[in-house]
Design a protein around this motif. Structure first.
Motif, PDB file in Angstrom:
ATOM      1  N   ALA A  12       0.839  -1.201   0.000  1.00 33.49           N
ATOM      2  CA  ALA A  12       0.000   0.000   0.000  1.00 33.49           C
ATOM      3  C   ALA A  12       0.873   1.249   0.000  1.00 33.49           C
ATOM      4  O   ALA A  12       0.597   2.213  -0.731  1.00 33.49           O
ATOM      5  CB  ALA A  12      -0.928  -0.003   1.211  1.00 33.49           C
ATOM      6  N   ARG A  13       1.913   1.240   0.813  1.00 38.25           N
ATOM      7  CA  ARG A  13       2.846   2.372   0.872  1.00 38.25           C
ATOM      8  C   ARG A  13       3.489   2.612  -0.493  1.00 38.25           C
ATOM      9  O   ARG A  13       3.551   3.738  -0.967  1.00 38.25           O
ATOM     10  CB  ARG A  13       3.915   2.092   1.929  1.00 38.25           C
ATOM     11  CG  ARG A  13       4.890   3.200   2.130  1.00 38.25           C
ATOM     12  CD  ARG A  13       5.975   2.771   3.151  1.00 38.25           C
ATOM     13  NE  ARG A  13       6.966   3.798   3.296  1.00 38.25           N
ATOM     14  CZ  ARG A  13       7.962   4.034   2.444  1.00 38.25           C
ATOM     15  NH1 ARG A  13       8.088   3.300   1.366  1.00 38.25           N
ATOM     16  NH2 ARG A  13       8.824   5.003   2.659  1.00 38.25           N
ATOM     17  N   SER A  14       3.954   1.560  -1.118  1.00 32.98           N
ATOM     18  CA  SER A  14       4.593   1.679  -2.434  1.00 32.98           C
ATOM     19  C   SER A  14       3.634   2.230  -3.473  1.00 32.98           C
ATOM     20  O   SER A  14       3.997   3.092  -4.270  1.00 32.98           O
ATOM     21  CB  SER A  14       5.131   0.317  -2.896  1.00 32.98           C
ATOM     22  OG  SER A  14       6.169  -0.107  -2.058  1.00 32.98           O
ATOM     23  N   TYR A  30      -2.571  12.371   2.038  1.00 34.81           N
ATOM     24  CA  TYR A  30      -3.284  12.008   3.254  1.00 34.81           C
ATOM     25  C   TYR A  30      -3.345  10.483   3.401  1.00 34.81           C
ATOM     26  O   TYR A  30      -3.112   9.942   4.487  1.00 34.81           O
ATOM     27  CB  TYR A  30      -4.694  12.612   3.230  1.00 34.81           C
ATOM     28  CG  TYR A  30      -5.492  12.310   4.474  1.00 34.81           C
ATOM     29  CD1 TYR A  30      -5.209  12.948   5.677  1.00 34.81           C
ATOM     30  CD2 TYR A  30      -6.525  11.380   4.442  1.00 34.81           C
ATOM     31  CE1 TYR A  30      -5.946  12.666   6.821  1.00 34.81           C
ATOM     32  CE2 TYR A  30      -7.261  11.099   5.574  1.00 34.81           C
ATOM     33  CZ  TYR A  30      -6.964  11.748   6.764  1.00 34.81           C
ATOM     34  OH  TYR A  30      -7.683  11.460   7.887  1.00 34.81           O
ATOM     35  N   ILE A  31      -3.634   9.794   2.309  1.00 37.11           N
ATOM     36  CA  ILE A  31      -3.673   8.331   2.328  1.00 37.11           C
ATOM     37  C   ILE A  31      -2.305   7.780   2.737  1.00 37.11           C
ATOM     38  O   ILE A  31      -2.212   6.872   3.572  1.00 37.11           O
ATOM     39  CB  ILE A  31      -4.119   7.775   0.963  1.00 37.11           C
ATOM     40  CG1 ILE A  31      -5.592   8.095   0.718  1.00 37.11           C
ATOM     41  CG2 ILE A  31      -3.873   6.262   0.874  1.00 37.11           C
ATOM     42  CD1 ILE A  31      -6.068   7.851  -0.701  1.00 37.11           C
ATOM     43  N   ILE A  90      -1.327   5.462   6.006  1.00 40.63           N
ATOM     44  CA  ILE A  90      -0.617   4.177   5.875  1.00 40.63           C
ATOM     45  C   ILE A  90       0.603   4.172   6.800  1.00 40.63           C
ATOM     46  O   ILE A  90       0.880   3.188   7.486  1.00 40.63           O
ATOM     47  CB  ILE A  90      -0.204   3.922   4.415  1.00 40.63           C
ATOM     48  CG1 ILE A  90      -1.444   3.663   3.555  1.00 40.63           C
ATOM     49  CG2 ILE A  90       0.771   2.745   4.320  1.00 40.63           C
ATOM     50  CD1 ILE A  90      -1.190   3.709   2.057  1.00 40.63           C
ATOM     51  N   GLU A  91       1.318   5.276   6.829  1.00 40.47           N
ATOM     52  CA  GLU A  91       2.528   5.369   7.647  1.00 40.47           C
ATOM     53  C   GLU A  91       2.225   5.251   9.142  1.00 40.47           C
ATOM     54  O   GLU A  91       3.009   4.661   9.885  1.00 40.47           O
ATOM     55  CB  GLU A  91       3.272   6.672   7.371  1.00 40.47           C
ATOM     56  CG  GLU A  91       3.910   6.732   6.007  1.00 40.47           C
ATOM     57  CD  GLU A  91       4.982   5.674   5.806  1.00 40.47           C
ATOM     58  OE1 GLU A  91       5.856   5.522   6.675  1.00 40.47           O
ATOM     59  OE2 GLU A  91       4.919   4.978   4.777  1.00 40.47           O
ATOM     60  N   ILE A  92       1.106   5.816   9.603  1.00 35.98           N
ATOM     61  CA  ILE A  92       0.832   5.798  11.035  1.00 35.98           C
ATOM     62  C   ILE A  92       0.052   4.559  11.460  1.00 35.98           C
ATOM     63  O   ILE A  92      -0.103   4.326  12.658  1.00 35.98           O
ATOM     64  CB  ILE A  92       0.106   7.089  11.496  1.00 35.98           C
ATOM     65  CG1 ILE A  92      -1.256   7.240  10.835  1.00 35.98           C
ATOM     66  CG2 ILE A  92       0.975   8.307  11.261  1.00 35.98           C
ATOM     67  CD1 ILE A  92      -2.074   8.399  11.377  1.00 35.98           C
TER      68      ILE A  92
END
Length: 70
Positions: free
Chosen positions: A10-12, A61-62, A66-68
């Protein structure tokens, strides 16, 4: 598939989308400055740029969510 793997995918995807939108925005700005690109009017290019700027904020924002996510 485990959660870590899904989160990395998802991050990628989010950061790839952000990079692509930023590239499009640079192109729109260049074409607007040049007076158009020969296919699209300056007004249409400005509309596309505004739309892309909103889209960029959404994807940023997405990516933050994902990061948090734990």
């Amino acid at each position: 598939m485990n959660k870590k793997y899904i989160k990395e995918r998802a991050r990628s995807k989010a950061f790839a989308k952000i990079s692509f939108i930023e590239l499009e925005n640079r192109t729109y700005k260049r074409d607007i400055k040049a007076g158009g690109d020969g296919r699209l009017s300056v007004d249409l290019l400005k509309t596309c740029l505004r739309s892309n700027e909103r889209e960029l904020l959404t994807w940023q924002y997405i990516a933050k969510l994902i990061e948090i996510d734990e």
